[in-house]
Design a protein around this motif. Structure first.
Motif, mmCIF file in Angstrom:
data_model
loop_
_atom_site.group_PDB
_atom_site.id
_atom_site.type_symbol
_atom_site.label_atom_id
_atom_site.label_comp_id
_atom_site.label_asym_id
_atom_site.label_seq_id
_atom_site.Cartn_x
_atom_site.Cartn_y
_atom_site.Cartn_z
ATOM 1 N N TYR A 85 0.905 -1.191 0.026
ATOM 2 C CA TYR A 85 0.072 0.067 -0.057
ATOM 3 C C TYR A 85 0.895 1.247 -0.062
ATOM 4 N N SER A 86 1.694 1.440 -0.991
ATOM 5 C CA SER A 86 2.440 2.384 -0.842
ATOM 6 C C SER A 86 2.879 3.102 -2.461
ATOM 7 N N GLY A 87 3.327 4.073 -2.754
ATOM 8 C CA GLY A 87 3.754 4.724 -4.026
ATOM 9 C C GLY A 87 2.809 5.666 -4.588
ATOM 10 N N ALA A 88 3.194 6.371 -5.332
ATOM 11 C CA ALA A 88 2.300 7.133 -6.215
ATOM 12 C C ALA A 88 2.231 6.680 -7.565
ATOM 13 N N ARG A 89 0.799 6.603 -7.870
ATOM 14 C CA ARG A 89 0.558 6.178 -9.551
ATOM 15 C C ARG A 89 0.826 7.465 -10.472
ATOM 16 N N VAL A 90 1.579 6.957 -11.414
ATOM 17 C CA VAL A 90 1.946 7.777 -12.554
ATOM 18 C C VAL A 90 1.326 7.364 -13.656
ATOM 19 N N GLN A 91 0.332 7.853 -14.397
ATOM 20 C CA GLN A 91 0.011 7.326 -15.397
ATOM 21 C C GLN A 91 0.358 7.980 -16.853
ATOM 22 N N MET A 92 1.241 7.343 -17.870
ATOM 23 C CA MET A 92 1.807 7.939 -18.744
ATOM 24 C C MET A 92 1.032 7.842 -19.894
ATOM 25 N N ASP A 93 0.384 6.826 -20.336
ATOM 26 C CA ASP A 93 -0.688 6.655 -21.379
ATOM 27 C C ASP A 93 -1.730 5.946 -20.820
ATOM 28 N N GLU A 94 -2.684 5.611 -21.629
ATOM 29 C CA GLU A 94 -3.736 4.786 -21.133
ATOM 30 C C GLU A 94 -3.516 3.470 -20.541
ATOM 31 N N ASN A 95 -2.436 2.909 -21.540
ATOM 32 C CA ASN A 95 -1.938 1.450 -21.193
ATOM 33 C C ASN A 95 -0.960 1.488 -20.245
ATOM 34 N N GLU A 96 -0.242 2.303 -20.023
ATOM 35 C CA GLU A 96 1.229 2.564 -19.141
ATOM 36 C C GLU A 96 1.007 3.049 -17.880
ATOM 37 N N THR A 97 1.028 2.264 -16.942
ATOM 38 C CA THR A 97 0.931 2.848 -15.409
ATOM 39 C C THR A 97 2.374 2.470 -14.803
ATOM 40 N N TYR A 98 2.732 3.481 -14.194
ATOM 41 C CA TYR A 98 4.255 3.525 -13.320
ATOM 42 C C TYR A 98 4.047 3.870 -11.905
ATOM 43 N N PHE A 99 4.789 3.522 -10.911
ATOM 44 C CA PHE A 99 4.527 3.903 -9.527
ATOM 45 C C PHE A 99 5.769 4.797 -9.094
ATOM 46 N N MET A 100 5.792 5.665 -8.291
ATOM 47 C CA MET A 100 6.814 6.315 -7.938
ATOM 48 C C MET A 100 7.017 5.972 -6.347
ATOM 49 N N PHE A 101 8.199 5.687 -5.958
ATOM 50 C CA PHE A 101 8.598 5.051 -4.589
ATOM 51 C C PHE A 101 9.645 5.997 -3.997
ATOM 52 N N ARG A 102 9.802 6.190 -2.649
ATOM 53 C CA ARG A 102 10.969 6.716 -2.093
ATOM 54 C C ARG A 102 11.961 5.297 -1.947
ATOM 55 N N GLU A 103 13.123 5.774 -2.023
ATOM 56 C CA GLU A 103 14.246 4.353 -1.703
ATOM 57 C C GLU A 103 13.914 3.853 -0.526
ATOM 58 N N SER A 104 13.563 4.489 0.674
ATOM 59 C CA SER A 104 13.254 3.775 1.685
ATOM 60 C C SER A 104 12.020 2.991 1.893
ATOM 61 N N GLU A 105 11.172 3.038 0.823
ATOM 62 C CA GLU A 105 9.870 2.274 0.806
ATOM 63 C C GLU A 105 10.173 1.173 0.071
ATOM 64 N N ILE A 106 11.319 0.837 -0.723
ATOM 65 C CA ILE A 106 11.594 -0.311 -1.486
ATOM 66 C C ILE A 106 11.955 -1.511 -0.362
ATOM 67 N N LEU A 107 11.204 -2.712 -0.412
ATOM 68 C CA LEU A 107 11.572 -3.781 0.443
ATOM 69 C C LEU A 107 12.665 -4.609 0.400
ATOM 70 N N ALA A 108 13.105 -4.943 -0.856
ATOM 71 C CA ALA A 108 14.350 -5.588 -1.280
ATOM 72 C C ALA A 108 14.568 -5.752 -2.570
ATOM 73 N N LYS A 109 15.875 -6.107 -3.023
ATOM 74 C CA LYS A 109 16.007 -5.975 -4.225
ATOM 75 C C LYS A 109 16.478 -7.539 -4.784
ATOM 76 N N PHE A 110 16.088 -7.962 -5.668
ATOM 77 C CA PHE A 110 16.139 -9.574 -6.311
ATOM 78 C C PHE A 110 17.615 -9.481 -7.096
ATOM 79 N N GLU A 111 18.509 -10.430 -6.680
ATOM 80 C CA GLU A 111 19.689 -10.511 -7.373
ATOM 81 C C GLU A 111 19.876 -11.776 -8.115
#
Length: 111
Positions: A85-111
């Protein structure tokens, strides 16, 4: 430079124009599976929220009190685990949706 921009797809051109500031990260969430491994097609209302995404763009990092920039822990192309339940929704096109997060909100990185 103009010829390189003209050759890029429209979505990539729009993302190039959107540059996150400070410790912000632009994420493209992975799509929900449309069917199970066994081939059963899932209805639209039964799909769960996908908590995995790919980093599309990052800001330069956080500034310290002395004005130094602390670099980001993630880079463009990294796959990350997102909070539900975090992140700001960024609508670029009708079909393309992205989300903006702060770095501290990211839980983990896959390697």
């Amino acid at each position: 430079m103009a010829s390189q921009v003209a050759a890029m797809p429209k979505t990539a051109q729009k993302i190039k124009k959107l540059v996150p500031l400070f410790n912000r990260i632009l994420i493209k969430r992975d799509d929900a599976p449309k069917e199970t491994k066994g081939g059963i097609v899932l209805p639209e209302n039964s799909k769960t929220k996908i908590l995995k995404g790919t980093v599309v763009a990052t800001g330069p990092g956080t500034r310290t009190e002395k004005g130094e920039i602390l670099p980001m822990c993630v880079r463009v192309g990294d796959e990350v685990l997102l909070p539900e339940y975090s992140g700001a929704r960024v609508q670029m096109d009708e079909n393309e949706t992205y989300f903006m997060f702060r770095e501290s909100e990211i839980l983990a990185k896959f390697e």
